[in-house]
Design an enzyme around this catalytic site. Structure first.
Site, mmCIF file in Angstrom:
data_model
loop_
_atom_site.group_PDB
_atom_site.id
_atom_site.type_symbol
_atom_site.label_atom_id
_atom_site.label_comp_id
_atom_site.label_asym_id
_atom_site.label_seq_id
_atom_site.Cartn_x
_atom_site.Cartn_y
_atom_site.Cartn_z
ATOM 1 N N GLU A 185 0.864 -1.180 0.000
ATOM 2 C CA GLU A 185 0.000 0.000 0.000
ATOM 3 C C GLU A 185 0.904 1.235 0.000
ATOM 4 O OE1 GLU A 185 -3.450 -0.242 2.340
ATOM 5 O OE2 GLU A 185 -3.864 1.899 2.260
ATOM 6 N N ARG A 186 0.640 2.110 -0.961
ATOM 7 C CA ARG A 186 1.441 3.336 -1.126
ATOM 8 C C ARG A 186 2.917 3.022 -1.367
ATOM 9 N NH1 ARG A 186 -3.107 5.689 -2.310
ATOM 10 N NH2 ARG A 186 -4.572 5.683 -0.599
ATOM 11 N N ASN A 226 -3.248 -1.746 7.663
ATOM 12 C CA ASN A 226 -4.559 -2.262 7.240
ATOM 13 C C ASN A 226 -4.345 -3.768 7.190
ATOM 14 O OD1 ASN A 226 -5.654 0.302 6.930
ATOM 15 N ND2 ASN A 226 -4.996 0.452 4.801
ATOM 16 N N GLU A 286 -10.412 4.567 9.111
ATOM 17 C CA GLU A 286 -10.600 4.258 7.688
ATOM 18 C C GLU A 286 -11.182 2.855 7.486
ATOM 19 O OE1 GLU A 286 -6.741 5.188 5.935
ATOM 20 O OE2 GLU A 286 -7.378 7.257 5.707
ATOM 21 N N ARG A 289 -11.363 17.618 10.413
ATOM 22 C CA ARG A 289 -10.526 16.424 10.574
ATOM 23 C C ARG A 289 -9.262 16.728 11.381
ATOM 24 N NH1 ARG A 289 -8.230 12.950 5.425
ATOM 25 N NH2 ARG A 289 -6.588 11.861 6.551
ATOM 26 N N LYS A 318 0.971 10.704 13.720
ATOM 27 C CA LYS A 318 1.584 11.211 12.486
ATOM 28 C C LYS A 318 2.151 12.604 12.728
ATOM 29 C CE LYS A 318 -0.982 8.510 9.092
ATOM 30 N NZ LYS A 318 -1.733 8.465 7.832
ATOM 31 N N ASP A 325 -2.586 14.151 7.205
ATOM 32 C CA ASP A 325 -2.125 12.862 6.686
ATOM 33 C C ASP A 325 -0.884 13.017 5.812
ATOM 34 O OD1 ASP A 325 -1.921 10.274 5.902
ATOM 35 O OD2 ASP A 325 -3.670 10.255 4.593
ATOM 36 N N GLU A 349 5.251 9.243 13.880
ATOM 37 C CA GLU A 349 5.150 8.482 12.629
ATOM 38 C C GLU A 349 5.386 9.425 11.461
ATOM 39 O OE1 GLU A 349 1.798 5.778 12.151
ATOM 40 O OE2 GLU A 349 1.754 6.150 9.991
ATOM 41 N N GLU A 402 3.898 9.163 -0.684
ATOM 42 C CA GLU A 402 2.508 9.108 -1.143
ATOM 43 C C GLU A 402 2.048 10.444 -1.727
ATOM 44 O OE1 GLU A 402 -0.174 7.854 1.941
ATOM 45 O OE2 GLU A 402 -1.954 8.125 0.697
ATOM 46 N N HIS A 435 -4.008 18.757 0.645
ATOM 47 C CA HIS A 435 -4.993 17.748 0.264
ATOM 48 C C HIS A 435 -5.775 18.093 -1.006
ATOM 49 C CE1 HIS A 435 -7.755 14.434 0.867
ATOM 50 N NE2 HIS A 435 -7.117 14.073 1.961
ATOM 51 N N TRP A 480 -12.471 13.526 2.189
ATOM 52 C CA TRP A 480 -11.564 13.002 1.164
ATOM 53 C C TRP A 480 -11.642 13.847 -0.103
ATOM 54 C CZ3 TRP A 480 -12.586 6.954 1.705
ATOM 55 C CH2 TRP A 480 -11.946 6.501 2.874
HETATM 56 C C1 GCV Z 1 -2.350 2.361 5.443
HETATM 57 C C2 GCV Z 1 -3.557 7.349 4.304
HETATM 58 C C3 GCV Z 1 -3.188 6.439 3.182
HETATM 59 C C4 GCV Z 1 -3.634 5.018 3.458
HETATM 60 C C5 GCV Z 1 -3.026 4.568 4.784
HETATM 61 C C6 GCV Z 1 -3.492 5.535 5.870
HETATM 62 C C7 GCV Z 1 -2.917 5.205 7.227
HETATM 63 O O1 GCV Z 1 -4.928 7.513 4.367
HETATM 64 O O2 GCV Z 1 -3.732 6.906 1.994
HETATM 65 O O3 GCV Z 1 -3.193 4.211 2.408
HETATM 66 O O4 GCV Z 1 -3.386 3.258 5.094
HETATM 67 O O5 GCV Z 1 -3.083 6.831 5.531
HETATM 68 O O6 GCV Z 1 -1.937 5.818 7.583
HETATM 69 O O7 GCV Z 1 -3.441 4.339 7.892
#
Ligand code: GCV
Length: 699
Positions: A167-168, A210, A291, A336, A360, A365, A387, A393, A521, A543
């Site tokens: 992912e990413r 995820n 999410e 958010r 984060k 994000d 984080e 990304e 964003h 989003w």
């Molecule tokens: C792993 C963002 C990314 C998702 C990621 C999420 C997260 O939304 O687009 O791909 O999911 O962050 O950090 O959990």
């Protein structure tokens, strides 16, 4: 015939010379300066150690490999030093040294170089420091270094899936070959361990947050054990991202309620089982109620209930629980920005001491530039970890040259004022401000199956910079860039300087042509590539792009000063003062906090609209300068690497233009103002630019 033989020889020799980037910064190519080589060789004739510990063994191997490559001479390996001119490795478990247990002392004494630590892994880190000295051309005749990591857990988070996708991930597929493990150990696992250890990275969570419950099955635990066995000698502990619903999906229970005794028992047993495979298991990483992922709130419980249940399971062991704070509800009227803070604030002081809450760097994000997350400095009773996202990304993925150390540093050096001036984010996450025992800096990995690991050759520098800053956040982005360049690309001083300069400018350049003045964003939906500021509808309001930029006929930006959202109040009064008025707020954060009228005059003397346009145009112009700078170092760079970067810079130029045109044309519809002279308006229409973005959504 001779002609063909000649051609063949040329092809073979270029193939040998070409650098595919797989060796990362651990190139160990022969130093070209003979005199320098001789000086280093005099001090590195032998390696003395009487330890048979696996970590000391790999330390010696690294020295043999490194010195053979760099100096053309392999050192002798002896048990004790009987003469001078060698490297002595010593582990002194309870030494009075002031360095941390995994820190090291590296010094010259009686004609030898001594690398001493309280632990074997400290010795390994000292070995890498010595090799780095040689690789970067520093003197080793008079060494007197004491180095301790500032952060205890320095960790990569892989977002790698069981099916081999990432992912990413922008560098091929997953580097973990789950279909081959545990029987085949890909040599890249060792290369990965060496690269991480060379930076002091000591933990890795091997799968996506995820998370699939599959990673907790016997089949996968055997595979993960095999990886853990490879990484162990390099001082790297393995973590697993877990799916909170596992007691149901895997254990067949009716619930995954963290207060249910059966559920607790299931996790206790699962944790015990994991330790049978991996006795030094690092722990769990959890994304819950975020999410769409399951979590304790599904059962009316809190994040603390969920995290503490796992901490209880971990109690007999050294491992810990890392619980992510990346949570936000889909409230169209909310902000958010405030969600993580709001959900976790009532829980401050309720987490088990074995829990780290991973936050984060910014509140949204991983945007290219975010103000620091307001949780930092506001949770005195909770251990907060950092984080960062190393994978790019939102930062050009693998086609834009964007060196991230300045962005990491901007966050780490931000003053929270939590305990007066100087309470930086770094001092919150290293645990010193609130006397926490644990500390964590995690980075979402950018590694993949690409030969060069990271896609864009310069993306390697972000892995490197993350690791170096996790060890010592006081290092400067410049120092790190220079070091990486010398180790990876060239040691020619003029080129090192030019490349360092390119790297330092690259993040501001990227921000200029994508998200100037604190916009955020506005990327293409889903894939997060390219611009889509006109995105009005998505599965969730937060989003879309319009949720963030709030462009209208009056101006641009999200007012977070209290009129629309009071997010600014989450920060200390000093920060509020700094960012609270749109005349004083640093321009880099301006539109994060203020809805500024198009004609409002900024500190630059230009109106918001003019400044916005100038920044977009300047960003594009600067990419041209990056290209010229890169051309100027051509003769000092490996051909394959040179061409690789050159091609990507061309893509970057095209896409910078795409961002610029999309944003100035789209915002121009609101400002109703012309592109200020002498800037030349885009030659394409907004509809034409929109079509480029639409292509990304075609099936
Ligand atoms: C792993 C963002 C990314 C998702 C990621 C999420 C997260 O939304 O687009 O791909 O999911 O962050 O950090 O959990």
């Amino acid at each position: 015939m001779i002609k063909y033989l000649f051609l063949f020889l040329i092809l073979v020799s270029t193939a040998v010379l070409a650098d595919d980037g797989s060796r990362l910064w651990l190139k160990y190519d022969l130093l070209s300066d003979g005199q320098q080589r001789e000086a280093y060789t005099k001090m590195t004739q032998f390696v003395a150690s009487n330890s048979s510990h696996p970590t000391v063994k790999v330390s010696i191997q690294e020295l043999e490999m490194g010195l053979k490559g760099l100096l053309g001479k392999t050192p002798l390996v002896v048990k004790t030093a009987t003469k001078t001119g060698g490297i002595i490795l010593t582990v002194v478990p309870n030494s009075p040294s002031t360095t941390a247990s995994d820190g090291f002392d590296l010094f010259t004494e009686k004609g030898n170089i001594v690398i001493s630590s309280q632990s074997e892994v400290g010795v390994l880190y000292g070995v890498f420091e010595l090799l780095r000295h040689i690789q970067t051309g520093k003197t080793i005749t008079k060494l007197s270094i004491s180095s301790s990591p500032k952060i205890k857990l320095r960790m990569l988070n892989h977002w790698d899936n069981a099916n081999g996708t990432v992912e990413r991930g922008y560098a091929g597929s997953s580097m973990w070959k789950w279909n081959e493990l545990p029987f085949r150990i890909d040599p890249r696992y060792i290369a990965y361990a060496r690269a991480n250890a060379s930076l002091g990275i000591n933990a890795t969570s091997i799968n996506n947050v995820n998370a699939s419950s599959r990673f907790l099955t016997d089949e996968y635990l055997e595979k993960i054990k095999a990886v853990a066995d490879v990484l162990r000698p390099y001082g790297i502990k393995v973590f697993i991202s877990v799916n909170f619903r596992s007691p149901r999906t895997l254990g067949g229970l009716k619930t995954s309620d963290p207060l249910d005794p059966e559920v607790r028992k299931w996790w206790n047993e699962k944790t015990k089982e994991i330790h049978r495979y991996i006795p030094d298991f690092g722990g769990y990483l959890v994304k819950a109620n975020s999410e769409g992922e399951p979590g304790p709130q599904d059962y009316g419980r809190t994040h603390a209930d969920g995290a503490n249940m796992l901490a209880e399971a971990m109690r007999p062991y050294s491992g810990i629980v890392i619980w992510r704070a990346f949570v936000y509800n889909a409230d169209p009227k909310g902000d958010r920005f405030k969600e993580g803070y709001a959900q976790f604030k009532p829980l401050d002081g309720m987490f088990d001491p074995k829990v780290i809450v991973q936050v984060k760097n910014g509140p949204i994000d991983f945007m290219p530039r975010e103000p620091f997350h307001p949780m930092f400095g506001a949770f005195p009773k909770t251990t907060l970890g950092m984080e960062f996202q190393i994978t790019q990304e939102y930062l050009g993925q693998s086609t834009h040259l964007t060196y991230l150390a300045p962005m990491f540093k901007e966050c780490l050096d931000s003053d929270t004022y939590a305990q007066g001036k100087g309470t930086t984010v770094a001092k919150i996450i290293d645990g010193s401000t609130e006397n926490h025992t644990l500390s964590l800096m995690a980075g979402v990995a950018n590694t993949g199956s690409d030969a060069n690991w990271c896609g864009h050759p310069f993306n390697q520098s972000n892995w490197y910079a993350f690791g170096r800053l996790a060890w010592d956040y006081t290092l400067s982005p410049e120092q790190i860039a220079e070091e990486w360049t010398r180790m990876t690309l060239t040691r020619k001083p003029q080129s090192v300087q030019k490349i360092t300069d390119m790297m330092l400018k690259s993040h501001p350049i990227y921000v200029s042509y994508t998200y100037p003045l604190g916009t955020s964003h506005m990327m293409g939906e889903g894939h997060h590539y390219g611009p889509e500021p006109w995105l009005t509808k998505a599965a969730r309001p937060d989003w879309t792009s319009i949720y963030y930029h709030r462009a209208d006929s009056i101006g641009l930006g999200f007012d977070r000063t209290g009129k629309v959202s009071n997010a600014l109040q989450l920060y200390s009064p000093e920060v509020q003062q700094l960012w609270g008025s749109h005349d004083k707020c640093p321009l880099d954060y301006l539109l994060w906090f203020h809805h500024v009228p198009w004609s409002h005059k900024l500190s630059t003397g230009r109106s918001l609209w003019d400044e916005l346009c100038h920044r977009y145009y300047d960003g594009v112009g600067q990419v041209g300068k990056l290209q010229t700078a890169w051309e100027s170092v051509k003769s000092d760079i490996d051909t394959e690497t040179f061409e690789n970067v050159k091609g990507r810079l061309k893509i970057q130029e095209r896409e910078a233009l795409w961002w610029r045109d999309a944003c100035v044309l789209y915002f121009g519809e609101f400002s109703k103002l012309l592109i200020p002279k002498p800037l030349v308006p885009p030659t394409r229409t907004l509809d034409e630019v929109k079509k480029l973005t639409e292509i990304y959504h075609l099936r």
